[in-house]
Design a protein around this motif. Structure first.
Motif: not given
Length: 212
Positions: A156-163, A197-203
């Motif tokens: 799920i975090l991968t998809y968050v980073v992808k937007g 946004t913060q989750a994506a940046l930290k990932a």
């Protein structure tokens, strides 16, 4: 009406930005300042919605001003407008929780659209900055600390980073949107962040996910 403050140490650039924004309905430039301390002072004395912030300014620079204003006035949307696209500066600024990061070669139309989006709470990144962030994922380390995240949460975090939206993520993983939201709550807690946004940046910083 979106009330905007311009912070830049170049008078000609401030004048150019003001002229661009003066022709836009729904935007009002209330003042201009030439350094970071000026931006801090205005944030403490006047109410406004969006701050256009340069980074490289004399005295108190834009980075330090962003840090102070974010701490004292979280309601202000900070849109960084700079020529500095170094990896280190991009990560330093985005980790402060600014609303957006644009380079000064941005088209006027894109700048105006970005101001409206920031005012609506949408994060903004220039294509060049987005490319840098995604580039950080191309070489994951051999050993990876997952910070307690499950395999599903990493997916799920991968998809968050992808937007991807919650709905799009659910469809891709064949789970409900509610399940995605539940996983996101767990991800935010484990990564000690407050939003996507913060989750994506930290990932990206921790190289938790890899985009092929």
């Amino acid at each position: 009406m979106i009330r905007v403050v311009i912070a830049d140490d170049h008078p000609l650039l401030r004048e150019g930005l003001r002229r661009i924004l003066e022709f836009e309905e729904g935007i009002q430039v209330i003042t201009e300042v030439g350094d970071g301390q000026g931006a801090i002072n205005i944030a403490r004395s006047q109410k406004f919605d969006v701050l256009l912030m340069d980074l490289n300014m004399p005295g108190v620079n834009g980075l330090e001003a962003c840090r102070v204003i974010r701490r004292e006035h979280q309601e202000i949307g900070i849109l960084v407008l700079t020529v500095d696209d170094s990896d280190e500066k991009v990560f330093q600024v985005l980790q402060l929780g600014v609303a957006g990061y644009l380079l000064k070669d941005v088209e006027p139309k894109t700048l105006v659209e970005s101001i409206f989006k920031v005012n609506n709470g949408e994060p903004i990144l220039s294509p060049a900055v987005t490319g840098k962030l995604l580039g950080q994922l191309s070489h994951p380390p051999q050993y990876k600390q997952n910070y307690g995240l499950s395999d599903r949460e990493l997916e799920i975090l991968t998809y968050v980073v992808k937007g991807a939206s919650n709905k799009e993520t659910g469809q891709a993983l064949f789970i409900s949107e509610k399940t995605v939201k539940n996983h996101l709550s767990s991800i935010f807690r484990k990564l000690e962040v407050e939003d996507r946004t913060q989750a994506a940046l930290k990932a990206i910083k921790l190289k938790l996910v890899s985009l092929d």
